[in-house]
Design a protein around this motif. Sequence first.
Motif, PDB file in Angstrom:
ATOM      1  N   GLN A 337       0.816  -1.206   0.000  1.00  0.00           N
ATOM      2  CA  GLN A 337       0.000   0.000   0.000  1.00  0.00           C
ATOM      3  C   GLN A 337       0.852   1.259   0.000  1.00  0.00           C
ATOM      4  O   GLN A 337       0.614   2.189  -0.785  1.00  0.00           O
ATOM      5  CB  GLN A 337      -0.925  -0.008   1.209  1.00  0.00           C
ATOM      6  N   TYR A 338       1.851   1.315   0.867  1.00  0.00           N
ATOM      7  CA  TYR A 338       2.627   2.542   1.027  1.00  0.00           C
ATOM      8  C   TYR A 338       3.551   2.798  -0.156  1.00  0.00           C
ATOM      9  O   TYR A 338       3.813   3.961  -0.505  1.00  0.00           O
ATOM     10  CB  TYR A 338       3.429   2.498   2.320  1.00  0.00           C
ATOM     11  N   GLU A 339       4.080   1.734  -0.760  1.00  0.00           N
ATOM     12  CA  GLU A 339       4.932   1.936  -1.923  1.00  0.00           C
ATOM     13  C   GLU A 339       4.120   2.437  -3.111  1.00  0.00           C
ATOM     14  O   GLU A 339       4.607   3.215  -3.931  1.00  0.00           O
ATOM     15  CB  GLU A 339       5.634   0.613  -2.297  1.00  0.00           C
ATOM     16  N   ALA A 340       2.855   2.001  -3.187  1.00  0.00           N
ATOM     17  CA  ALA A 340       2.008   2.424  -4.302  1.00  0.00           C
ATOM     18  C   ALA A 340       1.396   3.803  -4.067  1.00  0.00           C
ATOM     19  O   ALA A 340       1.106   4.533  -5.021  1.00  0.00           O
ATOM     20  CB  ALA A 340       0.896   1.392  -4.526  1.00  0.00           C
ATOM     21  N   ASP A 341       1.210   4.174  -2.806  1.00  0.00           N
ATOM     22  CA  ASP A 341       0.531   5.440  -2.479  1.00  0.00           C
ATOM     23  C   ASP A 341       1.179   6.062  -1.248  1.00  0.00           C
ATOM     24  O   ASP A 341       0.862   5.704  -0.128  1.00  0.00           O
ATOM     25  CB  ASP A 341      -0.958   5.174  -2.238  1.00  0.00           C
ATOM     26  N   ILE A 342       2.088   6.982  -1.464  1.00  0.00           N
ATOM     27  CA  ILE A 342       2.830   7.578  -0.353  1.00  0.00           C
ATOM     28  C   ILE A 342       1.917   8.364   0.573  1.00  0.00           C
ATOM     29  O   ILE A 342       2.207   8.528   1.769  1.00  0.00           O
ATOM     30  CB  ILE A 342       3.969   8.486  -0.884  1.00  0.00           C
ATOM     31  N   THR A 343       0.784   8.865   0.048  1.00  0.00           N
ATOM     32  CA  THR A 343      -0.135   9.604   0.911  1.00  0.00           C
ATOM     33  C   THR A 343      -0.757   8.695   1.975  1.00  0.00           C
ATOM     34  O   THR A 343      -1.110   9.157   3.055  1.00  0.00           O
ATOM     35  CB  THR A 343      -1.260  10.265   0.088  1.00  0.00           C
ATOM     36  N   TYR A 345       0.875   6.308   3.460  1.00  0.00           N
ATOM     37  CA  TYR A 345       1.911   6.245   4.495  1.00  0.00           C
ATOM     38  C   TYR A 345       1.908   7.516   5.329  1.00  0.00           C
ATOM     39  O   TYR A 345       1.963   7.470   6.570  1.00  0.00           O
ATOM     40  CB  TYR A 345       3.281   6.039   3.841  1.00  0.00           C
ATOM     41  N   ASP A 346       1.817   8.655   4.669  1.00  0.00           N
ATOM     42  CA  ASP A 346       1.774   9.928   5.397  1.00  0.00           C
ATOM     43  C   ASP A 346       0.583   9.969   6.351  1.00  0.00           C
ATOM     44  O   ASP A 346       0.695  10.433   7.496  1.00  0.00           O
ATOM     45  CB  ASP A 346       1.682  11.100   4.415  1.00  0.00           C
ATOM     46  N   SER A 347      -0.548   9.482   5.887  1.00  0.00           N
ATOM     47  CA  SER A 347      -1.754   9.471   6.719  1.00  0.00           C
ATOM     48  C   SER A 347      -1.566   8.581   7.929  1.00  0.00           C
ATOM     49  O   SER A 347      -1.970   8.931   9.049  1.00  0.00           O
ATOM     50  CB  SER A 347      -2.948   8.997   5.895  1.00  0.00           C
ATOM     51  N   THR A 354      -2.190   3.935  13.802  1.00  0.00           N
ATOM     52  CA  THR A 354      -1.781   2.756  13.050  1.00  0.00           C
ATOM     53  C   THR A 354      -0.422   2.272  13.543  1.00  0.00           C
ATOM     54  O   THR A 354       0.503   3.072  13.738  1.00  0.00           O
ATOM     55  CB  THR A 354      -1.688   3.072  11.542  1.00  0.00           C
ATOM     56  N   THR A 355      -0.304   0.965  13.750  1.00  0.00           N
ATOM     57  CA  THR A 355       1.004   0.384  14.061  1.00  0.00           C
ATOM     58  C   THR A 355       1.749   0.224  12.745  1.00  0.00           C
ATOM     59  O   THR A 355       1.487  -0.701  11.965  1.00  0.00           O
ATOM     60  CB  THR A 355       0.855  -0.978  14.757  1.00  0.00           C
ATOM     61  N   VAL A 356       2.663   1.150  12.469  1.00  0.00           N
ATOM     62  CA  VAL A 356       3.372   1.157  11.190  1.00  0.00           C
ATOM     63  C   VAL A 356       4.554   0.198  11.268  1.00  0.00           C
ATOM     64  O   VAL A 356       5.472   0.379  12.069  1.00  0.00           O
ATOM     65  CB  VAL A 356       3.846   2.580  10.830  1.00  0.00           C
ATOM     66  N   LEU A 357       4.515  -0.826  10.412  1.00  0.00           N
ATOM     67  CA  LEU A 357       5.591  -1.815  10.366  1.00  0.00           C
ATOM     68  C   LEU A 357       6.515  -1.594   9.173  1.00  0.00           C
ATOM     69  O   LEU A 357       7.636  -2.125   9.151  1.00  0.00           O
ATOM     70  CB  LEU A 357       4.997  -3.231  10.282  1.00  0.00           C
TER      71      LEU A 357
END
Length: 596
Positions: A337-343, A345-347, A354-357
């Motif tokens: 998800q984050y590689e395809a949509d950096i927004t 990740y920012d969110s 969110t527990t960001v792994l």
Amino acid sequence: MLKRISVLILTIALAASMLLGCSFFSHDNERDMQQEIAVVNSYDITNVVLNAEGEGKEYNYKTQKNIIYKRDLAEYVNNNASSLSSSFAGDAEGMYKHAVRMLITIELVTNEVDALIDCDKVEWGVAQQNEIRRSVYAVMDNTLRSLQNNILSERGQEQITEIDGDGNSTETTYPVKPEPTDDADDDEVKEVEPAVWVPDRVTWPGVNGDGEQRSLEREAMTRFIALIKSRVEDDFRLNKPALKWLKTKIDKEIKAIDKLIDTQGIEAVYPKLGEYSYPMRESTSEFGYIMYYLSGENLERSQKITAMQSYLTDSVSVQYDEVVKSYNTTLNDQRSQYEADITAYDSAMDGGNTTVLYHANNNYFYVKHILLPFSDEQTAALTEFKNSPEIKNLHETEQKEKIEQFRERLVESIKCYPHVNGENDLNSLMTVDEVMAHVRSVMTPLAGNVQRANDAFNDLIYLYNTDPGAFDNDKGYVVKYQLNDGESEKYMQEFADAARVMRDTLEVGQVYAKPVITDYGVHIMYLSSVVQKGAVGLNDVTSPGGTQTYYDLLEQPIKTNYENAAYTNWSNNVFSYNYEKHSKTYTDNFKNLWED
């Protein structure tokens, strides 16, 4: 945890703390309030306990019949009016029917715990009794403070800051750092039976302080005794056969209170009123029964429901493979998800829930700070200066320079106080420079030791900070290093600029060299951590210097699901059966509460 049980505990605690609440009992509605609106009949509970050889022994416990009166319902709704009205806005019928169900639930859950205590499946010893004693005295202290304010109001004098609505007697201006938990193995810890808790003499009304304060507290105590006597006088419930034992005890206690006042003074009553031992029916003390009836019994039930929650969940465990599976699934989903949509990740980074792994870049870092604020008067002066014609007519660059100079002058007169037990130590006035010097003296020797630096700065936060969001903030505030085009700054510009300088020039665990000034006051800033691009490890700590791992974070929701399943299983197979079989509700006897 078990949200449904936790809500029940809250409602009981609220009901137990409202000694000054409105009374629904008067001669005009006496007969109406005596109507029975529900009953929980007596029934048998059987528990099986296994011995060392694995053989089962049955323990049979017979519950007592309990009648719920209209007055119980009216008081419950009154004491929990805020939470009930928000849940049942405009639905009075639903609210009262829910309240009746809660009152029946309290009885049924308490019965289950009593049966578990009877067969030693649930511990009920000095520690649990001490918790109830403390809570009873918290209710007393809350009521006494309110009575003192009533007296001060009558005299036209300034009132004391109110104690919070939950009955806590020592709410502080700033949080107090929690005591560290003992990580030693249970097998290595020698169990020590706690002593019976009694209120410290410094808390006794009418004993400490100057003559004026002692006089105020004695007057409040006199009114308190009159209040609790009036609450039990002519209470029809105490004249029912089931509570005859308590009525006898209360009558004797009233005489003992009057005798104690005559012989030792009003000051001697306070340490006696909150006496509690389990079960109260078998107590040989002369005191404690009035407060048990007015609040202690509900507090006891709350404690028992907590014990029930622990009993249902203590055996719940999560397998290591389950956490690994959750980790791998979440990590792969986030990477895609984050590689395809950096927004996205920012969110996730900005939201904080969110527990960001997986970190798609290294554009984020965390800072902690200590805020030494401008006073209200200084803030008003700064606002007036910024809005003055002499500033408004200047070029933007000159405006900024003048405002910075004005704020620097204000800093010189900021009054700082270290916090002792959550309050400003007014006998230890400090300047910003003195606080900064102390911070440097603590933090400089710890350079390179992130664990100790993190612990030390957390201690300094509890010692000096005034920003509510900085307390108990494991990671600190997240800062974005480079903003997107058109993206607004999240923090005051001076704070954000200094944070980015720290990111460029400092190592994690270091304090910024100088105080940072914003419109709020002075910030002493600390670089808590810097995000690295890529995946975090399952056993990595969530913040440098911390002890919580990502395994811990991922384990908790899985465990919560199992705990809720354990509750649901108990509710479906035990509670629901007992509710249907052993309780009865008489709706006709209380429907006028929403029809009138």
